[in-house]
Each structure stands twice: as C-alpha cells, then as structure tokens.
Design a protein around this motif. Structure first.
Motif, PDB file in Angstrom:
ATOM      1  N   GLN A  38       0.831  -1.213   0.000  1.00  0.00           N
ATOM      2  CA  GLN A  38       0.000   0.000   0.000  1.00  0.00           C
ATOM      3  C   GLN A  38       0.860   1.256   0.000  1.00  0.00           C
ATOM      4  N   LEU A  39       1.950   1.236   0.803  1.00  0.00           N
ATOM      5  CA  LEU A  39       2.850   2.383   0.827  1.00  0.00           C
ATOM      6  C   LEU A  39       3.501   2.584  -0.532  1.00  0.00           C
ATOM      7  N   GLY A  40       3.977   1.497  -1.126  1.00  0.00           N
ATOM      8  CA  GLY A  40       4.624   1.596  -2.435  1.00  0.00           C
ATOM      9  C   GLY A  40       3.687   2.101  -3.507  1.00  0.00           C
ATOM     10  N   LEU A  41       2.442   1.615  -3.481  1.00  0.00           N
ATOM     11  CA  LEU A  41       1.453   2.085  -4.453  1.00  0.00           C
ATOM     12  C   LEU A  41       1.140   3.565  -4.247  1.00  0.00           C
ATOM     13  N   SER A  42       1.172   4.014  -2.990  1.00  0.00           N
ATOM     14  CA  SER A  42       0.939   5.430  -2.696  1.00  0.00           C
ATOM     15  C   SER A  42       2.080   6.287  -3.242  1.00  0.00           C
ATOM     16  N   ILE A  43       3.310   5.775  -3.115  1.00  0.00           N
ATOM     17  CA  ILE A  43       4.470   6.498  -3.664  1.00  0.00           C
ATOM     18  C   ILE A  43       4.352   6.603  -5.175  1.00  0.00           C
ATOM     19  N   ARG A  44       3.976   5.503  -5.808  1.00  0.00           N
ATOM     20  CA  ARG A  44       3.815   5.507  -7.267  1.00  0.00           C
ATOM     21  C   ARG A  44       2.709   6.469  -7.696  1.00  0.00           C
ATOM     22  N   ALA A  45       1.616   6.474  -6.947  1.00  0.00           N
ATOM     23  CA  ALA A  45       0.505   7.371  -7.272  1.00  0.00           C
ATOM     24  C   ALA A  45       0.913   8.828  -7.094  1.00  0.00           C
ATOM     25  N   THR A  46       1.759   9.104  -6.101  1.00  0.00           N
ATOM     26  CA  THR A  46       2.236  10.476  -5.883  1.00  0.00           C
ATOM     27  C   THR A  46       3.015  10.976  -7.093  1.00  0.00           C
ATOM     28  N   GLY A  47       3.839  10.102  -7.655  1.00  0.00           N
ATOM     29  CA  GLY A  47       4.596  10.489  -8.842  1.00  0.00           C
ATOM     30  C   GLY A  47       3.721  10.678 -10.061  1.00  0.00           C
ATOM     31  N   ASP A  48       2.621   9.921 -10.136  1.00  0.00           N
ATOM     32  CA  ASP A  48       1.722  10.022 -11.296  1.00  0.00           C
ATOM     33  C   ASP A  48       0.808  11.246 -11.212  1.00  0.00           C
ATOM     34  N   ASN A  49       0.205  11.438 -10.043  1.00  0.00           N
ATOM     35  CA  ASN A  49      -0.762  12.544  -9.900  1.00  0.00           C
ATOM     36  C   ASN A  49      -0.864  12.921  -8.428  1.00  0.00           C
ATOM     37  N   GLU A  50      -0.084  13.921  -8.039  1.00  0.00           N
ATOM     38  CA  GLU A  50      -0.036  14.321  -6.630  1.00  0.00           C
ATOM     39  C   GLU A  50      -1.370  14.860  -6.144  1.00  0.00           C
ATOM     40  N   GLU A  51      -2.083  15.593  -6.985  1.00  0.00           N
ATOM     41  CA  GLU A  51      -3.368  16.162  -6.568  1.00  0.00           C
ATOM     42  C   GLU A  51      -4.411  15.080  -6.311  1.00  0.00           C
ATOM     43  N   MET A  52      -4.388  14.033  -7.134  1.00  0.00           N
ATOM     44  CA  MET A  52      -5.323  12.930  -6.928  1.00  0.00           C
ATOM     45  C   MET A  52      -5.040  12.224  -5.596  1.00  0.00           C
ATOM     46  N   VAL A  53      -3.736  12.052  -5.304  1.00  0.00           N
ATOM     47  CA  VAL A  53      -3.337  11.416  -4.050  1.00  0.00           C
ATOM     48  C   VAL A  53      -3.813  12.248  -2.868  1.00  0.00           C
ATOM     49  N   ARG A  54      -3.656  13.551  -2.983  1.00  0.00           N
ATOM     50  CA  ARG A  54      -4.071  14.440  -1.891  1.00  0.00           C
ATOM     51  C   ARG A  54      -5.592  14.374  -1.674  1.00  0.00           C
ATOM     52  N   SER A  55      -6.333  14.287  -2.754  1.00  0.00           N
ATOM     53  CA  SER A  55      -7.792  14.208  -2.646  1.00  0.00           C
ATOM     54  C   SER A  55      -8.255  12.852  -2.130  1.00  0.00           C
ATOM     55  N   SER A  56      -7.352  11.848  -2.150  1.00  0.00           N
ATOM     56  CA  SER A  56      -7.682  10.507  -1.659  1.00  0.00           C
ATOM     57  C   SER A  56      -7.280  10.321  -0.196  1.00  0.00           C
ATOM     58  N   SER A  57      -7.025  11.427   0.501  1.00  0.00           N
ATOM     59  CA  SER A  57      -6.660  11.421   1.927  1.00  0.00           C
ATOM     60  C   SER A  57      -5.321  10.736   2.191  1.00  0.00           C
ATOM     61  N   ILE A  58      -4.433  10.759   1.204  1.00  0.00           N
ATOM     62  CA  ILE A  58      -3.063  10.270   1.376  1.00  0.00           C
ATOM     63  C   ILE A  58      -2.148  11.482   1.430  1.00  0.00           C
ATOM     64  N   ASN A  59      -1.223  11.472   2.374  1.00  0.00           N
ATOM     65  CA  ASN A  59      -0.304  12.596   2.528  1.00  0.00           C
ATOM     66  C   ASN A  59       0.827  12.496   1.510  1.00  0.00           C
ATOM     67  N   PRO A  60       0.795  13.284   0.431  1.00  0.00           N
ATOM     68  CA  PRO A  60       1.845  13.181  -0.595  1.00  0.00           C
ATOM     69  C   PRO A  60       3.208  13.646  -0.090  1.00  0.00           C
TER      70      PRO A  60
END
Length: 305
Positions: free
Chosen positions: A156-178
C-alpha cells in the motif's frame, strides 16, 4: 574475459545506484541531485567503519545515512517549499562538508590491508577466487535490493508512492499525505545510492571525496539504456532494466577506455555523451515512426478515380 567480468562486477554494484535514481526519476518524477552527495556519503561511512574493522556495520550505517540524506531533501521540498532541483543541490552541497567531516578532514580514506565484505566471504569460502567472490557478492546485493524494492512497490505504501509520482493532486484528494510518500520515496532512493557507494568503496578499497561527482548522470544513463532495450513497463521490469542498463553502461565505458581513443580524463565527457544519445533514442524512434507514417499516407493517398 577480464574486461567482461570487471564490467559485470561494477555494473551490478552501480545497479543499486541506478535503482535509486529510477525511484526518484521515474516513479516520483523528481530530478533528485542529492545522488552525487549521498553516493559519497555512503562511501565515507563505509570506509571509516571498514577501516575500523567493521565492514558489515559500515554497509548498514551507509544505508541509514542515505535514508537521512534523502529525507532532508524531501523535507526541503515538502515543508520548506524549495524547488526539487534546488533542494537536491542544497543537500548535495551540504553533504560535501559532512562527508569531509566523516572522513576526518581527509580527501580520501584507504582500506588497503583492511577487511571488507569481499574478504569476509573469501575467508569463509576459501575455494573461490577473489574475482568469483566479488561477482557473487555484487550479484547477491543487486538481486536482493531489486527484489526488495519490487515487493515494496506492491504494498500500500509503495502504491501510494507511485501514485504520488503520477498525480499528486489525486493522491491528496484521496486522503493520502503526498509529502510523506515523497519523503519516503526520496529516502529509499538515496539509501540505495548510499549502499552502492558503500559497496564500491569496499570493492576498490578506498573512498575519495570527489567520487560522487557525476553519479546522477551515470544513474540516468543506466536507466535510459535499460528502457531503450526493455521499454517502459511495470516497476519491477523498470528496476530490472535499470540493473541491466548499468551493466551495459559499464561495459560501454570499459570498451571506450580500453580502445585508447579516449584518455582517462575524458571519462565524464564520454559518460555525458552516452546519456545524451540514450535520451535521444525515444525522440529518434518517434520521428522515424512519423516519417514512416507520412510515407505510408502519401503512397495510399492517391486521387480518387
């Protein structure tokens, strides 16, 4: 044969650094210049502890030091709001003084006569010659790190890191701390770089304060060469391709230096040219495809009867 074995040994050791550059450059999409400083940091820590008789501790401490260096760069980017390139430059610049302090204000530290992970394995398995031992240690570390990173980026952490690189705003809106995921990614990437520096120090039995200059270029070359061969696919394939690219890059450099076409001081220029050519490959391929498509359109676009 000696050239091939030496290139394979060094290529596998530098593959760890290439993996670290892949994490920041491709996964996080951040141009991290901390690499030059964290590579030397790993060398300095490993050299000092190995000279004191603790080569294994030197490797572990180097990884921890690389984690801290990457975290500092991440905090400068996320908490202070400094641009990624400038944050990397600031950390790299600060690490120059830190590395000198670790090395006792000396520009280099020698391990001649001291213990390393290679001599430890050689002592444990006396039937193997030193070249085989070096190749075996390099292969074990490279395979272990690539496998560990491949597993990390499926969590889950690794997928969050990958998502941060792809779209930081989407990650932020998903309640993940980019900010957190970015710091973790930079920390892991620089830990790999520092580990590479630690092993290179014990491989060549010395550490030099200027050894890290241009390492980000070497890492980028390995990543781009690997992608030119395997393409841009999954993260696991990307890590493997970076490792393969590192070996190919070392072989190219060795052949270039052995050919007597270039003196030793031209190494950095040769490295820069290789990177430039590797970076140009996707553009060349795209233009060739466009030219082929235009020719096909011209041939099939005759006037109707």
């Amino acid at each position: 044969m000696t050239l091939l074995v030496g290139s394979l040994q060094l290529g596998l050791l530098y593959a760890l650094m290439a993996a670290g550059v892949y994490i920041t450059f491709r996964i996080l999409n951040v141009p991290d210049l901390t690499v030059d400083g964290s590579f030397t940091l790993g060398m300095a820590v490993s050299a000092v502890l190995s000279a004191a008789g603790h080569p294994l501790l030197g490797i572990g401490a180097a990884v921890l030091a690389g984690l801290l260096a990457g975290t500092v760069t991440g905090l400068l980017q996320t908490k202070v709001g400094i641009q990624p390139i400038l944050a990397g430059i600031l950390t790299m610049t600060a690490l120059y003084s830190v590395n000198l302090a670790i090395m006792g204000s000396s520009a280099n530290v020698s391990l001649i006569g001291g213990g390393t992970v290679f001599t430890l394995l050689k002592g444990a398995v006396t039937a193997l010659d030193m070249d085989t031992v070096k190749l075996l240690v390099s292969l074990i570390f490279a395979a272990a790190v690539v496998a560990a990173l491949a597993l990390l980026f499926k969590t889950q952490l690794g997928l969050s890191i990958r998502a941060t690189g792809d779209n930081e705003e989407m990650v932020r809106s998903s309640s993940i701390n980019p900010d957190f995921t970015k710091c973790v990614g930079l920390a892991v990437g620089n830990a790999c770089v520092a580990l590479s520096g630690a092993l290179i120090t014990q491989y060549q039995k010395y550490a030099d304060i200027s050894s890290g200059v241009g390492m980000v270029v070497v890492g980028l070359a390995s990543v781009i060469i690997g992608e030119a061969i395997f393409g841009r696919r999954s993260v696991t394939m990307g890590l493997i391709s970076a490792a393969v690219g590192s070996v190919i890059y070392r072989l190219i450099i060795a052949l270039a230096m052995k050919s007597d076409l270039f003196p030793a001081f031209m190494l950095k220029l040769v490295s820069a040219v290789i990177v430039a050519l590797a970076l140009a490959i996707p553009t060349i391929r795209a233009r060739l495809r466009d030219a082929k498509a235009r020719r096909g359109g011209t041939k099939g676009g005759g006037a109707p009867c």
